[in-house]
Design an enzyme around this catalytic site. Structure first.
Site, short mmCIF file in Angstrom:
data_model
loop_
_atom_site.label_atom_id
_atom_site.label_comp_id
_atom_site.label_asym_id
_atom_site.label_seq_id
_atom_site.Cartn_x
_atom_site.Cartn_y
_atom_site.Cartn_z
N GLU A 108 1.18 -1.38 -0.20
CA GLU A 108 -0.09 0.00 -0.05
C GLU A 108 1.08 1.27 0.01
O GLU A 108 1.83 1.30 0.77
CB GLU A 108 -0.93 0.01 1.10
CG GLU A 108 -1.76 1.23 1.35
CD GLU A 108 -2.74 1.27 2.47
OE1 GLU A 108 -3.56 2.16 2.60
OE2 GLU A 108 -2.54 0.39 3.36
N ARG B 121 6.13 -13.07 9.49
CA ARG B 121 6.72 -11.78 9.09
C ARG B 121 8.23 -11.78 9.88
O ARG B 121 8.41 -12.40 10.73
CB ARG B 121 5.88 -10.66 9.51
CG ARG B 121 5.62 -10.60 11.01
CD ARG B 121 4.57 -9.48 11.23
NE ARG B 121 5.02 -8.14 10.80
CZ ARG B 121 3.97 -7.04 10.68
NH1 ARG B 121 3.20 -7.15 11.13
NH2 ARG B 121 4.68 -5.74 10.27
N LYS C 58 4.69 0.47 9.89
CA LYS C 58 4.69 1.73 9.13
C LYS C 58 4.18 3.04 10.19
O LYS C 58 4.48 3.92 10.00
CB LYS C 58 4.01 1.49 7.86
CG LYS C 58 4.84 0.89 6.83
CD LYS C 58 4.52 1.28 5.19
CE LYS C 58 3.27 0.36 4.97
NZ LYS C 58 2.65 0.61 3.68
#
Length: 548
Positions: free
Chosen positions: A30, A255, A265
Site C-alpha cells: 500500500e 513476518r 509503518k
C-alpha cells in the site's frame, strides 16, 4: 546453507501435479509509507520464487485508501524494488480495477450476497460479537436487491456523507471466524485519489479488493504474512462469489521481526512526524531507503532475506545477523583507509622539517587486485585521542610516555613529551621516530605490541562522522511501555575528524573500511563538495556467527 522455504515445496508440487502451469506472484504494497526491511523479505521471497520456477512477478499498489496514499510513496517503492535488484513483469494499481470491482460488487448484490448498511463503524463493531458470542444481524440485512442496487448507485454518485452507509457482504453473523460476519466491502470517502482523481467517492476495502486483484492478474500464489491467515476464508469467498475465472490461492508466512527494531509503518511514520529522526531515509530507520543511505548494499539485504528462510511461526531475528551480511559483502569490496575521528596532534620532533614522503599501502589486503594507494607522511600527524593515555591502565599497549608503537604503514614512534593547555587537557604530543623501522623494509630489530592509525596533518581532509546505535532499546518490560519510551537518546553521535587526502574525491554512497573503526558510507544527503560526511554502517567485529 540450504534455508527452509515451505512455499518452494508447495509450488514445486503444484507444478508437478499440473495445478499451476506458470507461477505468478506479486508484491502488493500500500503506498502509504516507505518500505522497510520486512518488505524487503517479502520482495525477495516473491521475486526469487517466481525466478526459480521461471514465472512472473507483478508489482501492484494496493491504493484503495486515498486519505493515506501518495505518489511520493509510489515512486519510493519503485526505487526500492529496483535497488534491491528486481524488475517486475507487470506494474499495476488496485485503482486500475475500480470499475471491475464495482461491477463485481453489483453482482454480489444481485445474487443476494451483499447489502447496503446504515450502521456506523462503531455500531458495526458493537454488533459483530466476540470469539465466544455470535454477532447481531443488521436491520438493513433484509433489504431487497432492488433497494440495495439503488442505494449502492447513490453511494457511487456521492449522495451520502462519509460513514453514512457502507456495502457489506452477507455471509454469516454466527460464523466462528469473525472476518466472515458480514464484513464491509465498500465505504464512502469523499477524497481525491492520487491515481483516479475525483472519479470515485466510494472505495473498496482491502479484503474485497485484494483477492479480486489477484484473480484479475492471474496470480497463482498470493503470499502474505500470518496476520492474514484468518482472512483466507474471506479471500476465497470473494473469489468464489464474485465468479472470478482465475482462482488464486493465499499462503501465509511469518513476518520478519528484528531485535531493537520497530516494524510498523504507523510507528515509523510517527517517528518521522514527531522529528525523532530526520526523515524516512534516516540511517537509523529500518526502511530500505534508510538502510541504503546508511550504506547497506542490495546484495547484503538479499543474502540476509534468503538466509533467514521462510517459516510458519513467528520468531525474532537478531539484528546482528543483518550486520553480519553487510560485513561479509563489503570485506572484499570496500577500500581500506585510515580516518581519525577524535584527533590528537603529534609532532615527530626528529623528522626533517618540511619533508613529505609517500608511503605505499594495499587498498584491500584481502583483495590484492584492488591495487595500492599512497599515503603522505610528514613531521606532524593526527592520531586518535583514545590511542594515548597518561597514566596508562594495565595491559594498555598503545601510546603513553616512554612507550613505543608502530604507526600503521609507517614507522615506530616513542612519546617523550606531553603538552597540555591551562585546563590540563592534552593538546599535543611530542614523539621521536626510528627511521630504520619503516613498514615493508623487513625490519626485525625489535617488536612492539601496539599499532595505531593516523593521518598526515598537513594534507588531512576534514570530515564529519555519524556514529549510530540502535534507535529502539530492547530492555526488560519493554512490551509494557510505549515504543516512544524506548527510543534511544544516544542513537546518533556526531564527531569531527580527518581522513586521508585520497578521500577528497569520495562521492555519495562510496563505501570504505576505516582501520579499527568499521565500515562507513559517504552520506548522500549531507555531503557537499567541501564537506564530507560519513555514516558508520557497522563496526568491524561482532559475536554473531551464521550456523553451518
Amino acid at each position: 546453507m540450504e534455508t527452509s522455504n515451505f512455499l518452494k515445496n508447495i509450488i514445486a508440487e503444484d507444478i508437478k501435479s499440473g495445478k499451476a502451469a506458470e507461477i505468478v506472484t506479486r508484491f502488493p504494497p500500500e503506498p502509504n509509507g516507505y518500505l522497510h526491511i520486512g518488505h524487503a523479505k517479502s520482495i525477495c521471497l516473491n521475486f526469487d520464487l517466481a525466478d526459480e520456477f521461471k514465472g512472473r512477478t507483478n508489482l501492484r499498489f494496493d491504493d484503495t485508501n486515498p486519505v493515506k496514499e501518495d505518489t511520493e510513496y509510489v515512486e519510493s517503492i519503485k526505487e526500492d524494488v529496483k535497488w534491491l535488484g528486481y524488475e517486475w513483469d507487470g506494474l499495476y494499481f488496485a485503482s486500475d480495477y475500480f470499475d471491475e470491482m464495482f461491477n463485481r460488487a453489483v453482482l454480489l448484490i444481485k445474487r443476494g450476497k451483499a447489502y447496503v448498511c446504515d450502521l456506523s463503524a462503531e455500531e458495526i463493531r458493537q454488533t459483530r460479537g466476540t470469539l465466544t458470542q455470535p454477532g447481531t444481524e443488521s436491520p438493513c440485512r433484509s433489504r431487497s436487491v432492488d433497494e440495495n442496487l439503488d442505494l449502492f448507485e447513490r453511494m457511487r454518485q456521492g449522495e451520502f456523507k462519509d460513514g453514512e452507509k457502507v456495502l457489506r457482504a452477507k455471509i454469516d453473523m454466527a460464523s466462528a471466524n469473525i472476518n466472515l460476519r458480514d464484513p464491509v466491502l465498500y465505504r464512502i470517502a469523499h477524497a481525491s485519489h492520487h491515481n483516479t482523481g475525483d472519479k470515485w467517492c466510494i472505495y473498496p476495502m482491502y479484503d474485497f479488493a485484494h483477492p479480486l486483484e489477484d484473480a484479475i492478474e492471474g496470480v497463482t500464489h498470493s503470499i502474505c504474512t500470518l496476520e492474514f491467515e484468518d482472512h483466507r476464508p474471506l479471500y476465497d469467498w470473494v473469489v468464489r462469489e464474485c465468479e472470478m475465472e482465475q482462482v488464486p490461492r493465499q499462503y501465509e508466512f511469518a513476518r520478519l521481526n528484528l531485535t531493537n527494531t520497530v516494524m510498523s509503518k504507523r510507528k515509523l511514520k510517527q517517528l518521522v512526524d514527531e522529528k525523532y529522526v530526520d526523515g524516512w531515509d534516516d540511517p537509523r530507520m529500518p526502511t530500505i531507503s534508510g538502510l541504503r543511505r546508511r550504506g547497506y548494499t542490495p546484495e547484503s539485504m538479499r543474502n540476509f532475506a534468503r538466509e533467514i528462510g521462510v517459516a510458519k511461526s513467528d520468531s525474532v531475528v537478531d539484528v546482528k545477523m543483518l550486520e553480519h551480511f553487510i560485513r561479509e559483502d563489503l570485506k572484499l569490496k570496500a577500500p581500506r583507509t585510515m580516518a581519525v575521528l577524535r584527533p590528537l596532534k603529534v609532532v615527530i620532533t626528529n623528522y626533517p622539517d618540511g619533508q613529505v614522503e609517500m608511503l605505499d599501502a594495499e587498498i584491500n589486503p584481502e583483495n590484492p587486485e584492488m591495487g595500492t594507494r599512497q599515503i603522505p607522511f610528514s613531521r606532524e600527524i593526527y592520531i586518535e585521542q583514545d590511542d594515548f593515555m597518561d597514566p596508562p591502565p594495565s595491559k594498555y599497549y598503545r601510546l603513553f610516555p616512554g612507550n613505543e608503537v608502530r604507526l600503521k604503514h609507517a614507522y615506530f614512534i616513542k612519546c617523550h613529551e606531553v603538552i597540555k593547555d591551562a585546563n590540563g587537557s592534552i593538546v599535543e604530543l611530542r614523539c621521536a621516530y626510528d627511521p630504520e623501522t619503516k613498514s615493508g623494509t623487513g625490519f626485525t630489530g625489535r617488536k612492539v605490541k601496539g599499532t595505531i592509525h593516523w593521518v598526515d596533518a598537513g594534507q588531512a581532509v576534514p570530515a564529519e562522522f555519524r556514529l549510530y546505535e540502535s534507535l529502539i532499546l530492547d530492555e526488560p518490560g519493554a512490551e509494557e511501555k510505549s515504543f516512544l519510551d524506548l527510543v534511544n537518546p544516544d542513537s546518533l553521535q556526531l564527531v569531527r575528524g580527518f581522513v586521508e587526502p585520497n578521500m577528497q574525491a569520495a562521492g555519495p554512497y562510496d563505501k570504505f573500511q576505516f582501520f579499527r573503526h568499521g565500515y562507513f558510507n559517504v552520506d548522500p544527503k549531507h555531503t557537499r563538495k567541501d564537506h564530507l560526511v560519513f555514516n558508520r554502517i557497522v563496526s568491524l567485529k561482532s559475536s554473531f556467527e551464521v550456523q553451518k
